[in-house]
Enzyme design. Structure first.
Site, PDB file in Angstrom:
ATOM      1  CG  ASN A  24      24.905 -93.016  43.570  1.00 32.90           C
ATOM      2  OD1 ASN A  24      25.853 -93.036  44.346  1.00 32.90           O
ATOM      3  ND2 ASN A  24      24.418 -94.112  43.006  1.00 32.90           N
ATOM      4  CD  GLU A 162      14.811 -94.124  40.212  1.00 30.04           C
ATOM      5  OE1 GLU A 162      15.795 -94.801  40.512  1.00 30.04           O
ATOM      6  OE2 GLU A 162      14.774 -93.375  39.201  1.00 30.04           O
ATOM      7  CG  HIS A 230      16.825 -95.119  45.321  1.00 29.36           C
ATOM      8  ND1 HIS A 230      17.851 -95.821  44.709  1.00 29.36           N
ATOM      9  CD2 HIS A 230      16.062 -94.631  44.308  1.00 29.36           C
ATOM     10  CE1 HIS A 230      17.707 -95.767  43.398  1.00 29.36           C
ATOM     11  NE2 HIS A 230      16.642 -95.042  43.123  1.00 29.36           N
ATOM     12  CG  ASP A 232      17.074 -98.618  48.973  1.00 35.59           C
ATOM     13  OD1 ASP A 232      17.760 -97.614  48.726  1.00 35.59           O
ATOM     14  OD2 ASP A 232      16.996 -99.601  48.196  1.00 35.59           O
ATOM     15  CB  CYS A 347      21.094-101.432  46.038  1.00 38.56           C
ATOM     16  SG  CYS A 347      21.150 -99.914  46.964  1.00 38.56           S
TER      17      CYS A 347
HETATM   18  O1  SUG Z   1      20.584 -95.769  40.424  1.00 38.92           O
HETATM   19  N1  SUG Z   1      24.017 -96.359  40.660  1.00 38.92           N
HETATM   20  C1  SUG Z   1      22.660 -96.734  41.035  1.00 38.92           C
HETATM   21  C2  SUG Z   1      22.632 -97.260  42.451  1.00 38.92           C
HETATM   22  C3  SUG Z   1      21.285 -97.836  42.785  1.00 38.92           C
HETATM   23  C4  SUG Z   1      21.150 -98.173  44.224  1.00 38.92           C
HETATM   24  N2  SUG Z   1      19.886 -98.717  44.474  1.00 38.92           N
HETATM   25  C5  SUG Z   1      19.156 -98.540  45.590  1.00 38.92           C
HETATM   26  N3  SUG Z   1      19.453 -97.593  46.463  1.00 38.92           N
HETATM   27  N4  SUG Z   1      18.118 -99.277  45.742  1.00 38.92           N
HETATM   28  C6  SUG Z   1      21.713 -95.558  40.890  1.00 38.92           C
HETATM   29  O2  SUG Z   1      22.078 -94.437  41.226  1.00 38.92           O
HETATM   30  C7  SUG Z   1      25.725 -95.681  39.099  1.00 38.92           C
HETATM   31  C8  SUG Z   1      26.147 -96.024  37.695  1.00 38.92           C
HETATM   32  C9  SUG Z   1      27.202 -95.128  37.127  1.00 38.92           C
HETATM   33  O3  SUG Z   1      27.350 -94.016  37.600  1.00 38.92           O
HETATM   34  O4  SUG Z   1      27.836 -95.566  36.160  1.00 38.92           O
HETATM   35  C10 SUG Z   1      24.319 -96.089  39.385  1.00 38.92           C
HETATM   36  O5  SUG Z   1      23.503 -96.161  38.498  1.00 38.92           O
END
Ligand code: SUG
Length: 420
Positions: A24, A162, A230, A232, A347
């Site tokens: 991410n 997820e 993801h 999305d 999200c």
């Molecule tokens: O799971 N970020 C989440 C973002 C989720 C986004 N959701 C969708 N795309 N539906 C993840 O990667 C970051 C938290 C941190 O790094 O402290 C985090 O979990």
């Protein structure tokens, strides 16, 4: 009469940038920077206000208790004693991204005529792997009537699930039988594929979906490698419309053919890579938009402010709305704090097609209730968290008290203390 209700995760008081999600890019890039939980949560409230103003029904899901002492106890430690990384993993506010809370199949798609819900196991990421139990409790309370809702346990590990972030539903209208598209990953280069095909298939079976109206599509490894952790992040669907990046799927032609065979009425709006690259799609979160049908019937794309900041994306959006295609309007919302952890407008919400009268009213909001929630947030959410308060050698235990008190104040205001 069933309708689509968006349930937004309220951004929890422990929102911070610990860089926990490998793959991410936003979360990794912002690791170590100060976060603003109060601002983050108020941005989320404003997004819900914008959806209400469009005439859409709106619901909420609550922040989870953080740090998760039960999880730490299962690891034979406590917040005060745990190693820094474990502390951060116990403290994450990641449950705010409600699209990852569960997979939901509307009643019209299921053999028994009930709406089916399966909480996501989120086992790929340790900081998210302990969300499922509390998510299940909330969903069981919000959607309690067994005449309308069926609840399933999370898919067992090691099959990564997820939730709705990798699940799209197409239907002539929300309350008609639709086609459910499950997008799974096999490989993502240096980054993990977080959704397994086995998990998606298990959910489709558990929900009693008709195989003729269920499609499984492999996510493009290039998309995962570019930061689309993801589906999305590169595609979104609503009713007859599929809005998708050219490189979202491993084999786009085969994917579109399978979707068109199950849903001949589908309208596919594909964004070519030479107009918006995968990198631009990931950075701008163009596709991490809410695609909605307001009461006036004009299909509307709710994008994050970052989307229109990219000239290529802005050009595409202008051309798209001018073309008289299926997506008529674009709205912009500011969810920058969530975005900085890789969470856009889509999200933050879980879509449930249901009759609002069958949902526990404490999970539904109007403008006045949002004002009350905003009041609690403004009064009790921490203004800022510096990651060293969590990851430093000595954890800031006063911060823990503040975070717990803030969440308790919200549960009281919403008369949901049984979820304490
Ligand atoms: O799971 N970020 C989440 C973002 C989720 C986004 N959701 C969708 N795309 N539906 C993840 O990667 C970051 C938290 C941190 O790094 O402290 C985090 O979990």
């Amino acid at each position: 009469m069933t309708t689509e209700i968006n349930f937004d995760g309220i951004v929890g008081p422990s929102h911070n940038f610990a860089g926990l999600s490998h793959g991410n890019l936003a979360a990794t890039q912002n690791a170590g920077t100060p976060s603003y939980p109060r601002r983050a949560a108020l941005e989320g409230i404003d997004k819900m206000r914008a959806c209400l103003a469009l005439g859409l029904p709106q619901g909420i899901l609550l922040p989870h208790d953080r740090p998760d002492d039960r999880w730490l106890a299962a690891l034979a430690t406590t917040y005060a004693d745990a190693p820094p990384l474990l502390r951060a993993q116990a403290m994450s506010a990641s449950a705010m991204w409600a699209a990852n809370a569960a997979t939901v199949s509307p009643a019209a798609d299921a053999a028994d005529g009930r709406c089916h819900l399966t909480p996501a196991n989120l086992v790929t990421m340790p900081h998210r792997s302990h969300e499922a139990a509390y998510t299940a409790r909330q969903l069981a309370l919000a959607f309690a009537d067994p005449a309308y809702f069926a609840h399933h346990p999370p898919v067992p590990a090691p099959f990564g699930d997820e939730g709705a972030a990798n699940h799209m539903r197409l239907a002539p209208s929300h309350d008609e039988a639709g086609v459910e598209v499950f997008v799974y990953g096999v490989t993502g280069g240096a980054f993990p594929a977080r959704q397994s095909r086995d998990a998606s298939a298990a959910i489709a079976r558990a929900h009693g979906l008709d195989p003729a109206r269920t499609v499984f599509v492999e996510q493009s490894p290039a998309a995962i490698a570019a930061g689309a952790f993801h589906n999305d992040v590169v595609a979104v669907a609503n009713e007859r419309v599929l809005f998708v990046h050219e490189q979202a799927f491993a084999d786009p032609a085969a994917a579109y053919a399978a979707i068109q065979a199950a849903a001949p009425w589908v309208d596919i709006v594909e964004v070519p890579a030479d107009r918006v690259s995968l990198a631009q799609a990931v950075k701008s979160y163009l596709f991490n938009a809410q695609l909605v049908t307001p009461p006036d019937g004009r299909t509307t794309l709710i994008v994050p402010a970052e989307a229109t900041a990219d000239p290529a994306v802005a050009d595409w959006l202008t051309a798209m709305t001018a073309s008289n295609g299926p997506i008529r309007d674009v709205r912009t919302v500011d969810v920058r704090q969530s975005m900085a952890n890789g969470g856009g407008p889509a999200c933050l919400r879980l879509r449930v097609v249901a009759d609002p009268a069958t949902v526990d009213p404490r999970f539904l909001v109007d403008a006045a209730k949002l004002d009350r929630i905003a009041g609690v947030i403004a009064q009790s959410w921490p203004e800022t968290i510096v990651p060293a308060q969590i990851l430093g050698e000595r954890p800031d235990l006063a911060l823990v008290d503040t975070i717990r008190a803030a969440r308790s104040a919200l549960l009281e205001a919403l008369e949901l203390t049984e979820l304490g």
